[in-house]
Design a protein around this motif. Structure first.
Motif, mmCIF file in Angstrom:
data_model
loop_
_atom_site.group_PDB
_atom_site.id
_atom_site.type_symbol
_atom_site.label_atom_id
_atom_site.label_comp_id
_atom_site.label_asym_id
_atom_site.label_seq_id
_atom_site.Cartn_x
_atom_site.Cartn_y
_atom_site.Cartn_z
ATOM 1 N N THR A 157 10.241 -27.022 11.868
ATOM 2 C CA THR A 157 11.393 -27.589 12.579
ATOM 3 C C THR A 157 12.139 -28.640 11.766
ATOM 4 O O THR A 157 13.278 -28.979 12.113
ATOM 5 C CB THR A 157 10.966 -28.213 13.913
ATOM 6 O OG1 THR A 157 10.058 -29.307 13.680
ATOM 7 C CG2 THR A 157 10.294 -27.185 14.814
ATOM 8 N N THR B 57 22.113 -28.252 17.513
ATOM 9 C CA THR B 57 21.947 -26.991 18.238
ATOM 10 C C THR B 57 23.204 -26.665 19.040
ATOM 11 O O THR B 57 23.660 -25.515 19.073
ATOM 12 C CB THR B 57 20.730 -27.067 19.171
ATOM 13 O OG1 THR B 57 19.568 -27.422 18.409
ATOM 14 C CG2 THR B 57 20.485 -25.743 19.863
ATOM 15 N N TYR C 8 21.617 -23.702 10.770
ATOM 16 C CA TYR C 8 20.343 -23.038 11.066
ATOM 17 C C TYR C 8 19.328 -23.325 9.960
ATOM 18 O O TYR C 8 18.138 -23.521 10.222
ATOM 19 C CB TYR C 8 20.547 -21.529 11.200
ATOM 20 C CG TYR C 8 21.240 -21.080 12.462
ATOM 21 C CD1 TYR C 8 20.924 -21.640 13.707
ATOM 22 C CD2 TYR C 8 22.205 -20.079 12.428
ATOM 23 C CE1 TYR C 8 21.569 -21.225 14.864
ATOM 24 C CE2 TYR C 8 22.851 -19.652 13.584
ATOM 25 C CZ TYR C 8 22.524 -20.238 14.799
ATOM 26 O OH TYR C 8 23.151 -19.819 15.939
ATOM 27 N N CYS D 71 25.882 -25.269 16.816
ATOM 28 C CA CYS D 71 25.665 -23.847 16.512
ATOM 29 C C CYS D 71 26.096 -22.964 17.670
ATOM 30 O O CYS D 71 26.654 -21.878 17.460
ATOM 31 C CB CYS D 71 24.199 -23.597 16.166
ATOM 32 S SG CYS D 71 23.716 -24.204 14.536
ATOM 33 N N ASP D 72 25.857 -23.414 18.878
ATOM 34 C CA ASP D 72 26.285 -22.645 20.050
ATOM 35 C C ASP D 72 27.805 -22.454 20.049
ATOM 36 O O ASP D 72 28.318 -21.377 20.404
ATOM 37 C CB ASP D 72 25.852 -23.338 21.340
ATOM 38 C CG ASP D 72 24.338 -23.297 21.551
ATOM 39 O OD1 ASP D 72 23.671 -22.453 20.900
ATOM 40 O OD2 ASP D 72 23.838 -24.100 22.357
ATOM 41 N N LEU E 217 17.750 -26.556 10.393
ATOM 42 C CA LEU E 217 16.843 -26.585 11.541
ATOM 43 C C LEU E 217 15.634 -25.676 11.347
ATOM 44 O O LEU E 217 14.785 -25.578 12.240
ATOM 45 C CB LEU E 217 17.597 -26.166 12.807
ATOM 46 C CG LEU E 217 18.738 -27.097 13.229
ATOM 47 C CD1 LEU E 217 19.507 -26.500 14.400
ATOM 48 C CD2 LEU E 217 18.197 -28.481 13.590
ATOM 49 N N THR F 196 19.135 -33.812 18.117
ATOM 50 C CA THR F 196 18.221 -32.848 17.512
ATOM 51 C C THR F 196 17.228 -33.510 16.567
ATOM 52 O O THR F 196 16.018 -33.298 16.661
ATOM 53 C CB THR F 196 19.027 -31.776 16.754
ATOM 54 O OG1 THR F 196 20.017 -31.205 17.624
ATOM 55 C CG2 THR F 196 18.109 -30.680 16.256
#
Length: 465
Positions: A404, A123, A150, A126-127, A153, A364
């Motif tokens: 998820t 995550t 993404y 990705c940010d 995830l 994650t």
């Protein structure tokens, strides 16, 4: 297909300067990126591996070369810094290179994203890519790596919106422009905008008929709409366009086989497995191919099809990945191979190792395994042991969290089917009602669904009360 590789000056002209003085490094960076985005190996540069090697040789200190090399290794999901010394050293070398060499803020963020991914913070990675895209919306590497992560995830809306937001900055004349349609269309189909997804995918194919990802979206659209015959016709008539994209061909063949399983045409599905998915998964060793092979055989098993010795062969391909724990999605499919090949001890060892991974690691996938992955694995063990009621009780509480683990709606449908089969087979009357409810939900989502009709008839025949 883009093949006029861009040099240092050309990258600077489009606002994406690369911190190297080597034109060869810049050109090979373009070549690797293009093949990655297009899912194919370009023979003019020797394919992805050869062009990546040329890239690193041209400038051994080129940070974005190291970003690309380590990023692609990580996104392949077959290696982890915790289990692979070479990858661990590669990520550490990237860290040192950033500290030692002058890089611009965009390149630094790319390196930070890869490091976060390697450490388990998908995550957070990705940010970083999103931050790059806000300032540099034509940075295809940031767009594509965020898109793929993404997907891992199960985040359909970010996968859709991440691409939608960059379109205004792009011009049709830019390299890679057509691939935006394939990526956007896939985000649309995963968020149930089927008509818009089909429109975008067809636009992508109009611009580039060899865009295997746009083809892939079309396969999803036709699957989710219950258009099996149209799907089979589409895949067969366009096969010579997309099967040259070797990194995705196995998966597109998987979609073709799923149409046949839906229709009850099991021999046709097995033929695709034998001629394509099984062969390709063994030949490539790629996890994307391996999970497709596992999925096909398990789906056929649930339909009551005897797949012979295929599980034994596939297990040998899966076995080296039993201790990876890179994606819970992958772990579940490797577990299927253990169970299918009757490797009961290996199956239990995998599940215990996943539990240890949860207790020993943060990140994650550790969180996902803790919340949903371990329960799902235990449900598969229970089902294999004939304790269908236990399988239902383990999976039912987390059924809406299964998303998820990543993958697509079509891929995760295996787990919907698994729960239905377990509920039908359970000795608990309350589970029989659950099975009927699940089947009614399924029928409401897709009216043209021969498999659902067969399962409804089976449930009524076994539990007509």
């Amino acid at each position: 297909m883009h093949c006029q590789w861009r040099d240092c000056q050309e990258w600077s002209k489009i606002g994406l300067p690369l911190s190297t003085t080597s034109n060869e490094a810049c050109k090979m960076y373009d070549a690797v990126l293009t093949q990655y985005v297009g899912w194919y190996d370009d023979s003019s540069v020797g394919g992805v591996d050869a062009s990546l090697e040329r890239l690193l040789q041209a400038d051994p200190n080129f940070v974005m070369g190291k970003v690309l090399a380590n990023g692609l290794e990580l996104l392949g999901t077959g290696k982890s810094i915790y289990t692979d010394t070479g990858l661990r050293e590669g990520v550490e070398d990237l860290r040192r290179a950033v500290q030692k060499n002058g890089v611009n803020p965009r390149e630094r963020r790319h390196a930070e994203a890869v490091q976060l991914w390697a450490e388990g913070d998908m995550t957070g990675a990705c940010d970083k890519w999103e931050a790059i895209k806000q300032e540099h919306p034509t940075d295809m590497l940031a767009i594509k790596m965020a898109h793929d992560t993404y997907f891992y995830l199960g985040l359909g809306a970010p996968m859709r919106d991440s691409v939608a937001g960059v379109f205004p900055a792009w011009k049709p004349s830019m390299p890679h422009y057509s691939y935006l349609y394939g990526m956007h269309s896939f985000g649309l189909v995963e968020t149930n905008f089927y008509d818009q997804a089909e429109k975008a995918a067809r636009k992508g194919l109009e611009l580039n008929r060899r865009d295997a990802w746009s083809t892939h979206t079309m396969a999803h659209v036709l699957e989710m709409g219950g258009r099996q015959d149209e799907g089979i016709a589409f895949m067969s008539t366009t096969m010579m366009d997309w099967n040259t994209c070797g990194m995705l061909a196995c998966h597109n063949y998987w979609h073709w086989a799923v149409y046949h399983i839906e229709k009850g045409e099991y021999m046709a599905a097995l033929d695709i497995y034998d001629n394509e998915c099984g062969v390709r998964s063994k030949g490539s060793g790629a996890l994307l191919d391996i999970v497709d092979a596992c999925s096909l055989l398990y789906r056929l098993n649930m339909e009551g099809v005897d797949v012979g010795s295929r599980w034994e062969d596939l297990y040998e391909t899966c076995r080296p990945h039993a201790d990876d724990h890179i994606l819970v999605f992958n772990d579940l499919h490797v577990l299927m191979s253990c169970l299918g090949a009757k490797q009961d001890e290996a199956a239990k060892k995998l599940v215990n190792a996943l539990k240890n991974f949860v207790s020993e690691h943060q990140g994650t996938q550790s969180d996902i395994a803790k919340k949903v992955g371990v329960a799902m694995c235990e449900a598969f063990l229970a089902y294999d042991e004939g304790d269908f009621a236990k399988a239902v009780d383990l999976l039912t509480p987390v059924r809406y969290q299964v998303v998820t683990i990543g993958g697509s709606n079509a891929q995760r449908d295996l787990f919907n089917l698994f729960l239905i089969h377990a509920a039908i087979k359970s000795s608990e009357k309350r589970h029989h009602q659950l099975a009927r409810n699940l089947l009614l939900e399924r029928k409401a989502l897709k009216e043209s669904a021969p498999m659902t009709d067969r399962l409804i008839a089976k449930a009524m025949a076994m539990h007509g009360d």
